[in-house]
Scaffold this active site. Structure first.
Site, PDB file in Angstrom:
ATOM      1  CG  ASN A   1      23.649  67.747  74.670  1.00 29.60           C
ATOM      2  OD1 ASN A   1      23.118  68.848  74.597  1.00 29.60           O
ATOM      3  ND2 ASN A   1      24.683  67.333  75.418  1.00 29.60           N
TER       4      ASN A   1
ATOM      5  CE  LYS B   1      40.979  67.213  60.134  1.00 28.75           C
ATOM      6  NZ  LYS B   1      40.953  68.050  58.863  1.00 28.75           N
TER       7      LYS B   1
ATOM      8  CG  ASP C   1      25.217  61.250  87.433  1.00 28.85           C
ATOM      9  OD1 ASP C   1      24.625  62.487  87.818  1.00 28.85           O
ATOM     10  OD2 ASP C   1      24.571  60.516  86.649  1.00 28.85           O
TER      11      ASP C   1
HETATM   12  O1  C5P Z   1      20.677  60.430  83.895  1.00 30.30           O
HETATM   13  P1  C5P Z   1      20.132  61.449  82.914  1.00 30.30           P
HETATM   14  O2  C5P Z   1      21.355  62.251  82.230  1.00 30.30           O
HETATM   15  O3  C5P Z   1      19.081  61.424  82.328  1.00 30.30           O
HETATM   16  O4  C5P Z   1      20.036  62.564  84.384  1.00 30.30           O
HETATM   17  C1  C5P Z   1      19.685  63.830  84.142  1.00 30.30           C
HETATM   18  C2  C5P Z   1      19.929  64.665  85.029  1.00 30.30           C
HETATM   19  O5  C5P Z   1      21.422  64.218  85.794  1.00 30.30           O
HETATM   20  C3  C5P Z   1      20.303  66.158  84.932  1.00 30.30           C
HETATM   21  O6  C5P Z   1      19.801  67.010  86.182  1.00 30.30           O
HETATM   22  C4  C5P Z   1      21.627  66.502  84.478  1.00 30.30           C
HETATM   23  O7  C5P Z   1      22.025  67.681  84.714  1.00 30.30           O
HETATM   24  C5  C5P Z   1      22.311  65.226  85.432  1.00 30.30           C
HETATM   25  N1  C5P Z   1      23.354  64.854  85.060  1.00 30.30           N
HETATM   26  C6  C5P Z   1      24.665  65.073  85.337  1.00 30.30           C
HETATM   27  N2  C5P Z   1      25.938  64.482  85.188  1.00 30.30           N
HETATM   28  C7  C5P Z   1      25.998  63.671  84.134  1.00 30.30           C
HETATM   29  C8  C5P Z   1      24.440  63.224  83.555  1.00 30.30           C
HETATM   30  C9  C5P Z   1      23.523  63.876  83.909  1.00 30.30           C
HETATM   31  O8  C5P Z   1      24.814  66.002  86.322  1.00 30.30           O
HETATM   32  N3  C5P Z   1      26.944  63.019  83.709  1.00 30.30           N
END
Ligand code: C5P
Length: 398
Positions: free
Chosen positions: A208, A286, A305
């Site tokens: 990203n 690849k 997450d």
């Molecule tokens: O759900 P979203 O991506 O919008 O949430 C953003 C927050 O969650 C940020 O603080 C990001 O660092 C954290 N995040 C995370 N692990 C993920 C997705 C998001 O720690 N897989």
């Protein structure tokens, strides 16, 4: 961060001595002053002239230099500093320290001082693991000597293992931790930053546009208030901050592992833009074009997450957990719901609609959401936002 501080840097005689020159440069960049002391063996690896030129100071090498004794005795020299740093700390130098020897300038200074001492050991892996050396390390620890490293890795002698001197930046972070004053002194804070990249095959990846600018500014601001910061970053475009411990990762899973390994921490700031998905199975080779011309179907699976995982820890949860919410609409409503869902204490929400120019830009306009509601801050540079957030974190932890 080191303005007004003086470091007496004892450079020992090891191949890692060249890294001590970089350390001098880094300390001075942070505003600190360096008095270099070279052992006789060190002079075989780096010249006093290089150390003197980089420090812009006189270099000390000999115990029986009468001019120096007239100018400044070795006792005074050892006490005029805020911290004594030994880098590289060879097995011999540490043995002298542990045994209380004082047969050259470096060992005499180390014996005569009442200033805190930080050693950065560097030696061959067998020497590091040798029971005599391990005994000395334990003795020094018992004497209150601080240590950074050694790291594990390839060594100049062709072997692999623990013994490599910590990188100059990590030594600088350890120095700042000892010397920086501020409301966060003694606190450990972890910060995640940058994007994560998820491999599709050995040459392609999902990524990203996060630059890592806001996370980097936050880590720098926290260190500026005296915190010991561990900065866990994906492949960002901005360079990592100077005076913090940096852990580089690529994938979300690696970032989560690094976060777990970094705990305990007083606070955790999750500023990374973690990829939500990764390949269900990354291809080992690849992926080639199909003769039929059909593009490959990429099957994705959800990443862990990190914010939610750490927020929901039953044991070892940092006291303050801050998440970020990059939204394009209904910012406050969505971010408030996110705070609840993820279980974190604060959410720093911002509007990343393309017209705001915030994603990848130098400014940010954030709303801080906590249990009491939403507080919108005026648009400011990412550095200013970072400093305001760091101060608020300091207030919350005090
Ligand atoms: O759900 P979203 O991506 O919008 O949430 C953003 C927050 O969650 C940020 O603080 C990001 O660092 C954290 N995040 C995370 N692990 C993920 C997705 C998001 O720690 N897989």
């Amino acid at each position: 961060m080191l303005a007004g501080k003086r470091i007496l840097l004892v450079i020992g005689g090891g191949i890692a001595a060249f890294k001590a020159l970089e350390l001098i440069r880094l300390i001075r960049k942070e505003g600190g002053a360096v008095t270099p002391v070279l052992t006789n063996a060190a002079k075989e690896f780096v010249t006093p002239l290089s150390a003197s030129a980089l420090a812009a100071e006189k270099v000390y090498t000999d115990l029986f230099d009468l001019t120096d004794e007239a100018e400044m005795g070795h006792i005074e020299l050892s006490r005029s500093a805020d911290l004594l740093v030994v880098a590289p700390a060879t097995a011999d130098l540490m043995a002298k320290m542990a045994g209380g020897h004082a047969d050259d300038l470096a060992s005499t200074l180390l014996m005569a001082t009442d200033t805190p001492v930080l050693v950065a050991p560097a030696m061959n892996v067998r020497m590091w693991l040798n029971p005599a050396n391990q005994r000395n390390v334990a003795l020094l620890e018992g004497d209150g000597v601080h240590r950074v490293g050694p790291d594990e890795g390839d060594m100049a002698c062709g072997e692999y293992g623990p013994g490599r001197m910590a990188e100059p930046q990590a030594i600088l972070a350890a120095i700042v931790e000892r010397l920086a004053d501020g409301p966060l002194k003694g606190r450990h804070i972890l910060v995640t930053s940058g994007p994560t990249t998820e491999p599709i095959d050995p040459v392609r990846y999902i990524a990203n546009r996060s630059s890592g600018a806001q996370g980097t500014a936050i880590a720098q601001a926290l260190a500026g208030l005296g915190a010991r910061v561990t900065f866990i970053t994906g492949p960002a475009t901005v360079p990592p901050p100077q005076s913090v411990t940096v852990i580089k990762v690529e994938t979300a899973q690696e970032m989560l592992d690094a976060v777990r390994a970094t705990l305990p921490a007083d606070a955790a700031i999750f500023a990374a833009a973690v990829a939500d998905w990764r390949m269900a199975t990354a291809s080992g080779g690849k992926i080639k074009k199909d003769k039929s011309g059909k593009p490959p179907a990429l099957e994705l699976t959800e990443n862990p997450d990190i914010l939610a995982t750490i927020s929901k820890l039953k044991k070892g949860r940092p006291r303050l957990i801050v998440g970020f919410a990059a939204e394009t609409d209904d910012v406050i409503k969505n971010a408030t719901a996110k705070r609840k869902r993820k279980g974190c204490d604060w959410i720093v929400a911002n509007d990343v609609s393309p017209e705001t120019g915030i994603m990848g830009g130098s400014e940010n306009a954030v709303t801080l959401i906590d249990a009491d509601g939403a507080d919108s801050w005026p648009r400011a540079t990412k550095d200013q936002v970072a400093r305001r957030l760091a101060q608020r974190i300091a207030d919350a932890l005090s």
